[in-house]
Design a protein around this motif. Sequence first.
Motif, PDB file in Angstrom:
ATOM      1  N   VAL A  76     -74.127-133.322  -7.316  1.00 32.04           N
ATOM      2  CA  VAL A  76     -74.393-131.928  -7.861  1.00 32.04           C
ATOM      3  C   VAL A  76     -74.065-131.059  -6.440  1.00 32.04           C
ATOM      4  O   VAL A  76     -74.530-131.229  -5.406  1.00 32.04           O
ATOM      5  N   ASP A  77     -73.194-130.062  -6.769  1.00 31.25           N
ATOM      6  CA  ASP A  77     -72.690-129.167  -5.624  1.00 31.25           C
ATOM      7  C   ASP A  77     -73.727-127.968  -5.564  1.00 31.25           C
ATOM      8  O   ASP A  77     -73.845-127.245  -6.553  1.00 31.25           O
ATOM      9  N   PRO A  78     -74.866-127.847  -4.596  1.00 29.45           N
ATOM     10  CA  PRO A  78     -75.705-126.870  -4.508  1.00 29.45           C
ATOM     11  C   PRO A  78     -75.067-125.486  -4.676  1.00 29.45           C
ATOM     12  O   PRO A  78     -75.598-124.400  -4.655  1.00 29.45           O
ATOM     13  N   ARG A  79     -73.760-125.327  -4.349  1.00 24.91           N
ATOM     14  CA  ARG A  79     -73.166-123.964  -3.991  1.00 24.91           C
ATOM     15  C   ARG A  79     -73.194-123.359  -5.328  1.00 24.91           C
ATOM     16  O   ARG A  79     -72.779-122.249  -5.530  1.00 24.91           O
ATOM     17  N   ARG A  80     -72.953-124.304  -6.464  1.00 22.78           N
ATOM     18  CA  ARG A  80     -72.756-123.671  -7.621  1.00 22.78           C
ATOM     19  C   ARG A  80     -73.962-123.533  -8.603  1.00 22.78           C
ATOM     20  O   ARG A  80     -74.051-123.314  -9.646  1.00 22.78           O
ATOM     21  N   GLN A  81     -75.190-123.504  -7.767  1.00 26.93           N
ATOM     22  CA  GLN A  81     -76.665-123.270  -8.180  1.00 26.93           C
ATOM     23  C   GLN A  81     -76.452-121.638  -8.849  1.00 26.93           C
ATOM     24  O   GLN A  81     -76.437-120.834  -8.118  1.00 26.93           O
ATOM     25  N   PRO A  82     -76.610-121.585 -10.101  1.00 27.88           N
ATOM     26  CA  PRO A  82     -76.545-120.207 -10.720  1.00 27.88           C
ATOM     27  C   PRO A  82     -77.886-119.287 -10.249  1.00 27.88           C
ATOM     28  O   PRO A  82     -77.818-118.262 -10.056  1.00 27.88           O
ATOM     29  N   ASP A  83     -79.050-120.109 -10.218  1.00 29.92           N
ATOM     30  CA  ASP A  83     -80.234-119.255  -9.799  1.00 29.92           C
ATOM     31  C   ASP A  83     -80.505-119.606  -8.441  1.00 29.92           C
ATOM     32  O   ASP A  83     -81.333-120.486  -8.156  1.00 29.92           O
ATOM     33  N   LYS A  84     -80.122-118.824  -7.274  1.00 28.78           N
ATOM     34  CA  LYS A  84     -80.255-119.039  -5.980  1.00 28.78           C
ATOM     35  C   LYS A  84     -81.510-118.250  -5.365  1.00 28.78           C
ATOM     36  O   LYS A  84     -81.695-118.303  -4.333  1.00 28.78           O
ATOM     37  N   HIS A  85     -82.330-117.735  -6.101  1.00 32.32           N
ATOM     38  CA  HIS A  85     -83.546-117.290  -5.916  1.00 32.32           C
ATOM     39  C   HIS A  85     -84.767-118.154  -6.197  1.00 32.32           C
ATOM     40  O   HIS A  85     -85.946-117.862  -5.724  1.00 32.32           O
ATOM     41  N   ARG A  86     -84.485-119.520  -6.607  1.00 33.99           N
ATOM     42  CA  ARG A  86     -85.463-120.485  -7.052  1.00 33.99           C
ATOM     43  C   ARG A  86     -85.150-121.757  -6.301  1.00 33.99           C
ATOM     44  O   ARG A  86     -83.742-121.863  -5.870  1.00 33.99           O
ATOM     45  N   VAL A  87     -86.145-122.503  -5.921  1.00 35.81           N
ATOM     46  CA  VAL A  87     -85.880-123.841  -5.365  1.00 35.81           C
ATOM     47  C   VAL A  87     -85.406-124.945  -6.144  1.00 35.81           C
ATOM     48  O   VAL A  87     -85.937-125.199  -7.171  1.00 35.81           O
ATOM     49  N   PHE A  88     -84.044-125.227  -6.108  1.00 39.47           N
ATOM     50  CA  PHE A  88     -83.642-126.497  -6.746  1.00 39.47           C
ATOM     51  C   PHE A  88     -82.758-127.466  -5.761  1.00 39.47           C
ATOM     52  O   PHE A  88     -82.851-127.092  -4.786  1.00 39.47           O
ATOM     53  N   PHE A  89     -82.369-128.621  -6.392  1.00 36.69           N
ATOM     54  CA  PHE A  89     -81.563-129.378  -5.665  1.00 36.69           C
ATOM     55  C   PHE A  89     -80.384-128.855  -4.747  1.00 36.69           C
ATOM     56  O   PHE A  89     -79.809-127.759  -5.209  1.00 36.69           O
ATOM     57  N   GLY A  90     -80.663-129.207  -3.527  1.00 38.41           N
ATOM     58  CA  GLY A  90     -79.571-128.799  -2.469  1.00 38.41           C
ATOM     59  C   GLY A  90     -80.096-127.430  -1.647  1.00 38.41           C
ATOM     60  O   GLY A  90     -79.367-127.079  -0.843  1.00 38.41           O
ATOM     61  N   ALA A  91     -81.161-127.022  -2.159  1.00 38.70           N
ATOM     62  CA  ALA A  91     -81.756-125.554  -1.361  1.00 38.70           C
ATOM     63  C   ALA A  91     -82.310-126.293   0.028  1.00 38.70           C
ATOM     64  O   ALA A  91     -82.768-127.178   0.183  1.00 38.70           O
ATOM     65  N   THR A  92     -82.405-125.115   1.089  1.00 37.72           N
ATOM     66  CA  THR A  92     -83.038-125.338   2.215  1.00 37.72           C
ATOM     67  C   THR A  92     -84.227-124.394   2.102  1.00 37.72           C
ATOM     68  O   THR A  92     -83.906-123.113   1.961  1.00 37.72           O
ATOM     69  N   VAL A  93     -85.402-124.752   2.223  1.00 38.98           N
ATOM     70  CA  VAL A  93     -86.571-124.068   1.875  1.00 38.98           C
ATOM     71  C   VAL A  93     -87.493-124.008   3.169  1.00 38.98           C
ATOM     72  O   VAL A  93     -87.807-124.956   3.819  1.00 38.98           O
TER      73      VAL A  93
END
Length: 159
Positions: A76-93
């Motif tokens: 899963v490429d986190p760069r392709r996450q469509p909703d970057k305003h929420r925490v999903f796989f690959g996010a740095t929080v």
Amino acid sequence: MSQPNYITPAGFAALQAAHHQLFDQERPKMVEVVSWAAGNGDRSENGDYIYGRKRLREIDRELNRLAKRMKDAQVVDPRRQPDKHRVFFGATVTVADEDDRESAYTLVGVDEADAAAGRISWNTPIAKALRGAAVGDLRIVQLPGGAKELEIIAIRYPE
């Protein structure tokens, strides 16, 4: 049903590199040592032979484990996450606890987790509590030491 083996592209590359290093470098060297030691006579008291056979078994077990993990991996490429305003796989929080201590966590796959480096598995209690959160949200995490409230301060995805 078991959970999917999500992994980032970098994590998958690390699995491949570990497999390659064992299969193409370490295993052939150990086979050579075992062959040399076997030619030295009595194998029952030959430390090089006994250790070499044991190490070969360890290498083969690890190669099998790595091969299975790569086969089951879902990159899963986190760069392709469509909703970057929420925490999903690959996010740095970045989060703050009740005492205003900030911590940063990157949600990664099981095979690439390293708590000391801030990379936590996507299915840990903290990651489960953070998934789907947006900046400003408060989340309660159940930890062995008790419940802890975390506020989401920032969310970043790789570029």
